[in-house]
Structures are given as C-alpha cells and as structure tokens.
Design an enzyme around this catalytic site. Structure first.
Site, PDB file in Angstrom:
ATOM      1  N   HIS A 170       0.823  -1.212   0.000  1.00 59.26           N
ATOM      2  CA  HIS A 170       0.000   0.000   0.000  1.00 59.26           C
ATOM      3  C   HIS A 170       0.866   1.276   0.000  1.00 59.26           C
ATOM      4  O   HIS A 170       0.873   2.030  -0.961  1.00 59.26           O
ATOM      5  CB  HIS A 170      -0.903   0.029   1.241  1.00 59.26           C
ATOM      6  CG  HIS A 170      -1.919  -1.068   1.306  1.00 59.26           C
ATOM      7  ND1 HIS A 170      -2.954  -1.210   0.412  1.00 59.26           N
ATOM      8  CD2 HIS A 170      -2.068  -2.076   2.192  1.00 59.26           C
ATOM      9  CE1 HIS A 170      -3.701  -2.254   0.752  1.00 59.26           C
ATOM     10  NE2 HIS A 170      -3.190  -2.800   1.824  1.00 59.26           N
TER      11      HIS A 170
HETATM   12  O1  RIB Z   1      -5.270   0.681   4.007  1.00 59.77           O
HETATM   13  C1  RIB Z   1      -3.876   0.640   4.025  1.00 59.77           C
HETATM   14  C2  RIB Z   1      -3.309   1.811   4.778  1.00 59.77           C
HETATM   15  O2  RIB Z   1      -3.725   1.766   6.153  1.00 59.77           O
HETATM   16  C3  RIB Z   1      -1.770   1.796   4.819  1.00 59.77           C
HETATM   17  O3  RIB Z   1      -1.296   3.104   4.903  1.00 59.77           O
HETATM   18  C4  RIB Z   1      -1.482   1.067   6.103  1.00 59.77           C
HETATM   19  O4  RIB Z   1      -0.209   1.400   6.649  1.00 59.77           O
HETATM   20  C5  RIB Z   1      -2.578   1.600   6.992  1.00 59.77           C
HETATM   21  O5  RIB Z   1      -2.148   2.860   7.486  1.00 59.77           O
END
Ligand code: RIB
Ligand code: CA
Length: 332
Positions: A251
C-alpha cells in the site's frame, strides 16, 4: 499555483506523515533510497496503532537509517471529530512493526514544535517546492490546514495513500483504513486547493510482493535487510492467513513511488467527497461527470488525481531496484 520548477541536480524536499506500520516502513526505505529526494521532516499520526507507538517506530526507523538529523514530531492521537477507533495491530504486529525488534528501542527526541508547526515551517522553508506524502489517516494534514490556511497553496503537491474510488474497502466492505480512521479530515483535505494524487486500494490491492522476493531482501545487510527480516514476516503471515496468498500488499510503497514514477500510474481526475455517515462511512466517492458539471455535493471542489490502475510489474521492479541498492547517503 506552484512557483517551484524542477531544476536538474536539486533534490526535491519531502515531508512524510506516517503511522508506521510495516508498509509505512517499506515506503520510508524507498524514500531514503531515492537519490533525488530529500526527506526534510517526519510527522506521526495515530492509525495502525496508538500515536506513541507510531512515533516510537518512526523514530526507531530514523535511528536505524542513521538519520536522526531529520526532525520528527508527533501529531494527532485521535480523529478530528470522533473517538479513537480500532487499530490494525492484528496486521502489523503487537508493536506495530512486526513484533520482532525491527527497530532500535530508542527514546524519540521529538521536535518541540509539534507536527502542525513542523509542517508549516517546513513548507515555509521550501516555499512552493515541498511535497507532502501522507501514509496514514489525514488528521494531521487537515489540522495543518486549520493551523496554516494557505498551506494548500504553498506546497507543491500532496500524495496520499488512501481511499477506494472504484472498488471495495479493506477496513470495511465500503472503506479503506486511512480514510475510515478520519473521514471528516479526509473530506476537508480533498476539498482544499492543493494538487492531490490519491493512491488507493484500486491500485494498491493489486500490488503484491511474493514472499520469495521478501526473503531475498531480508538476506541483505543494513536497514533494508533488518526491516524485511524482522518487520515484514508478521505482515506476510497476516496476508497468508487472512487472504490466502503468499506475499504482501504494498500500500504505502505504491504511494511513495509516485515521487519518482508517476507515469507508472494511470490518473483519473475527479472531485471527491468522503462519506461520513452510516454503513459507508469512509467511502471515497468521485464524481466522474465529463460535461464539466458535478452534483451539488461535489460542485466547486477541485479535481483529485486518482490512481485508477498502475503498471504493477514495472512498479515492483523499480521498488526492488531501490530496496536492493539500500539507502543512499542523502545527507545534505
Ligand atoms: O489501508 C492501508 C493503509 O492503512 C496503509 O497506509 C497502512 O499502513 C494503513 O495505514
Ligand atoms: Ca500507513
């Protein structure tokens, strides 16, 4: 209006707002491996875990990277207009970063200005040039706008990991975790005047590193090897058990790669509203009208550049190149 022009040889100043978080740590490794990026400051926010834990992990990462020269400040410990909700320690480990001493147990020396002043001062020091990268809930970013109402005109752009414009959520069937953690803040941020690039689940859920590549990087010496060896396995186990696949979802690293490879994403411009009520709380809703008008709830809001798809093979390859080379000494 951005006055900064890309001048060859000049490093681009970046401030990273983060809730580390295993994928945040991988994104920070990328930032410190990018030769033309100069990380000027780090601010922390609640999200994957409580603020103090996120701040401890961010400071520990800077210590591991040998970059305790970089100012770090803690930001908001709860959402703008709601009580603190659930954390994601079941994804990131009991300490928020793999549960295996991935970072030195340092006592953070925090910038006494606090996150909001640090953001405003860093924007002033790099007027028109600073790039903000938000890897957690947008609480600090919205509060920084309260504190400095022209911040959105003074930074070059805001890159966000968050949202789900065209697909389902991860924290709930309708919402992505960062946005769900503070929908009110996100709706404010998406309505301000800055250039925003949103990298959400539409792209990141498809960007996965097989565990074989994780094991290769874990065998490296230095900060990259330690993070991939000690922080990532817990995160990898989560995806194996919860999603039944062998590997990890990248992500925050995907969002960080916008700094150097924006052309590996396909961008859809559209104004965005964030649902704040009911079962869809936290959903990011783009208005895709092409006739130049939008329904009243979207009317007058700027276009957000939404990452709709990406060249995931080349993105992963570029990330591997950066992680394999390790941190570059971008001591300025
Ligand atoms: O949905 C994924 C996000 O939420 C990423 O930034 C992970 O680190 C959490 O913060
Ligand atoms: Ca994050």
């Amino acid at each position: 209006m951005n006055t900064f022009s890309d001048q060859p040889g000049l490093k681009r100043p970046v401030l990273i707002d983060t809730d580390p978080g295993v994928d945040d740590a991988l994104a920070l490794l990328l930032a410190f491996a990018m030769p033309d990026i100069d990380v000027k400051a780090i601010t922390t926010v609640f999200g994957n875990g409580p603020l103090d834990m996120m701040t401890h992990n961010a400071a520990g990462l800077l210590s591991l990277f040998g970059r305790t020269d970089i100012p770090i400040a803690a930001g908001c410990s709860k959402p703008r207009d709601a009580e603190l909700g659930g954390d994601a320690l079941f994804v990131h480990g009991p300490d928020g970063i793999g549960g295996n001493k991935a970072v030195p147990d340092t006592t953070p020396e925090l910038d006494p200005r606090g996150a909001l002043h640090l953001i405003a001062d860093t924007a002033s020091a790099h007027e028109g040039a600073l790039i903000l990268v938000a890897l957690g809930p947008l609480t600090n970013i919205a509060a920084a706008l309260d504190h400095d109402p022209d911040l959105d005109l003074r930074v070059r752009e805001l890159i966000i990991m968050g949202g789900n414009a065209f697909g389902p959520g991860n924290a709930t069937p309708t919402a992505e975790a960062n946005i769900l953690n503070d929908p009110e803040a996100a709706d404010i941020v998406f309505g301000a005047r800055w250039t925003v690039r949103m990298v959400g689940l539409d792209v990141t859920e498809k960007l996965r590193m097989p565990s074989q590549q994780r094991r290769e990087l874990a065998a490296q010496t230095g900060p990259v090897g330690r993070v991939f060896d000690r922080a990532v396995p817990f995160y990898e186990d989560f995806y194996r058990n919860a999603a039944g696949f062998d590997g990890i979802v990248l992500h925050d690293p995907a969002a960080m790669m916008v700094l150097t490879h924006p052309n590996l994403f396909d961008w859809q411009p559209a104004p965005i509203r964030v649902e704040t009520l009911g079962m869809s709380r936290g959903k990011t809703w783009p208005s895709l009208r092409n006739e130049g008008w939008h329904p009243p709830d979207w009317s007058g809001r700027p276009n957000i550049q939404i990452a709709r798809t990406s060249d995931k093979e080349n993105l992963l390859q570029e990330m591997m190149t950066l992680w394999r080379q390790g941190l570059v000494g971008n001591h300025t």
